[in-house]
Enzyme design. Structure first.
Site, PDB file in Angstrom:
ATOM      1  N   HIS A 181       1.632   4.726  -2.962  1.00 29.51           N
ATOM      2  CA  HIS A 181       1.818   5.977  -2.761  1.00 29.51           C
ATOM      3  C   HIS A 181       3.069   6.365  -3.637  1.00 29.51           C
ATOM      4  O   HIS A 181       2.923   7.412  -4.113  1.00 29.51           O
ATOM      5  CB  HIS A 181       1.945   6.384  -1.341  1.00 29.51           C
ATOM      6  CG  HIS A 181       0.550   6.376  -0.537  1.00 29.51           C
ATOM      7  ND1 HIS A 181      -0.522   6.934  -1.136  1.00 29.51           N
ATOM      8  CD2 HIS A 181       0.257   5.597   0.834  1.00 29.51           C
ATOM      9  CE1 HIS A 181      -1.535   6.599  -0.132  1.00 29.51           C
ATOM     10  NE2 HIS A 181      -0.992   5.907   0.746  1.00 29.51           N
ATOM     11  N   HIS A 202       3.410   8.879  -6.506  1.00 28.43           N
ATOM     12  CA  HIS A 202       4.273  10.166  -6.654  1.00 28.43           C
ATOM     13  C   HIS A 202       5.080  10.276  -7.911  1.00 28.43           C
ATOM     14  O   HIS A 202       4.963  11.373  -8.581  1.00 28.43           O
ATOM     15  CB  HIS A 202       5.028   9.927  -5.484  1.00 28.43           C
ATOM     16  CG  HIS A 202       5.845  11.441  -5.193  1.00 28.43           C
ATOM     17  ND1 HIS A 202       7.055  11.216  -4.579  1.00 28.43           N
ATOM     18  CD2 HIS A 202       5.954  12.565  -5.853  1.00 28.43           C
ATOM     19  CE1 HIS A 202       7.522  12.561  -4.480  1.00 28.43           C
ATOM     20  NE2 HIS A 202       7.024  13.292  -5.472  1.00 28.43           N
ATOM     21  N   HIS A 246       1.049  -1.400  -0.112  1.00 27.64           N
ATOM     22  CA  HIS A 246      -0.013  -0.078   0.115  1.00 27.64           C
ATOM     23  C   HIS A 246       0.944   1.130  -0.011  1.00 27.64           C
ATOM     24  O   HIS A 246       0.691   2.096  -0.751  1.00 27.64           O
ATOM     25  CB  HIS A 246      -0.825  -0.041   1.021  1.00 27.64           C
ATOM     26  CG  HIS A 246      -1.835   1.219   1.401  1.00 27.64           C
ATOM     27  ND1 HIS A 246      -2.843   1.547   1.052  1.00 27.64           N
ATOM     28  CD2 HIS A 246      -1.305   2.303   2.010  1.00 27.64           C
ATOM     29  CE1 HIS A 246      -3.132   2.752   0.985  1.00 27.64           C
ATOM     30  NE2 HIS A 246      -2.412   3.228   1.794  1.00 27.64           N
ATOM     31  N   GLU A 247       1.943   1.307   0.812  1.00 28.86           N
ATOM     32  CA  GLU A 247       2.558   2.346   0.849  1.00 28.86           C
ATOM     33  C   GLU A 247       3.466   2.473  -0.574  1.00 28.86           C
ATOM     34  O   GLU A 247       3.779   3.640  -0.909  1.00 28.86           O
ATOM     35  CB  GLU A 247       3.711   2.372   2.065  1.00 28.86           C
ATOM     36  CG  GLU A 247       3.130   2.253   3.326  1.00 28.86           C
ATOM     37  CD  GLU A 247       2.185   3.462   3.477  1.00 28.86           C
ATOM     38  OE1 GLU A 247       2.256   4.527   3.075  1.00 28.86           O
ATOM     39  OE2 GLU A 247       1.181   3.234   4.204  1.00 28.86           O
TER      40      GLU A 247
END
Length: 240
Positions: A105, A109, A101-102
């Protein structure tokens, strides 16, 4: 006398608190359940994150170990992916899901995902809004301070506080598509990169789905709090 501390609008705060408690309970229960399920790949959260970043063509993001439980986050300003104690060295399905999940991100980006840009831009103002908005509203309601506008009309200190607090609410709302999109990217990468089998991806979907509910609850709670402030300010103006 204005009974700010005893009013029926507290029901809105209570509803928001119940939603947040229920969501937190669900995510903790779901995470702990799947934190006991070992991933067939035998990879740790950090190892899975490293593979996902490499296979996504992201080579400028560092992975760091951070203290705490479920304190995992991606810092776009420093391009650092921080994984908590429960994720970094864990080989569980839950840990790999959170790490992925991270990574979602980080991929947002890289591709310039617009909602992430908006959320990042709102961070400074949202911090101010969450800290000062409510105190300013309360102060304005108690003291009844206001300002005459040059063209006529009246603007109270409480109304200013509401607008400041609304920025924090906007941040919570913008966070929703960012988090849901990151989870969607994570699940897709876990399957397509061969890190997890289909049934493991389904388990991760349950973990990330439960985590997403905490953001929904937080946004709902903030909206209810904002509604309460608007009602209180409107009632005060009618009393005046």
């Amino acid at each position: 006398m204005f009974g700010f501390y005893y009013d029926p609008t507290y029901i809105l705060v209570l509803i928001g608190a119940i939603l947040c408690i229920a969501a937190s309970s669900m995510v903790n229960s779901t995470y702990h359940k799947y934190s006991r399920v070992r991933a067939r790949s035998g990879m740790t959260g950090a190892e899975a994150a490293q593979r996902i970043l490499q296979m996504s063509g992201i080579h400028d993001v560092q992975i760091q170990h951070v203290q705490g439980e479920l304190t995992d986050h991606y810092d776009p300003s420093k391009k650092v992916l921080r994984l908590s104690d429960a994720v970094y060295d864990s080989r569980s399905v839950a840990a790999i899901g959170v790490a992925a999940h991270e990574c979602g991100h980080a991929l947002q980006h890289k591709v310039g995902y617009v909602p992430l840009k908006i959320r990042s831009a709102l961070v400074p103002a949202a911090n101010i809004g969450s800290k000062l908005g409510l105190p300013i509203v309360i102060l304005g309601l108690i003291l009844g301070i206001g300002f005459e506008l040059p063209g006529g009309g009246y603007f109270s200190l409480a109304q200013i506080g509401i607008w400041i607090f609304a920025i924090a609410v906007l941040f919570q709302v913008v966070t929703l598509p960012v988090e849901f999109n990151a989870s969607g990217r994570a699940l897709k990468m876990l399957g397509s990169y061969g890190i997890m089998t289909d049934d493991e991806v389904d388990d991760c979907k349950r973990v990330l789905g439960a985590a997403a509910l905490t953001y929904v609850a937080a946004a709902a709670s903030s909206i209810l709090q904002l509604l309460r402030l608007v009602i209180l300010t409107g009632n005060r103006r009618r009393d005046d």
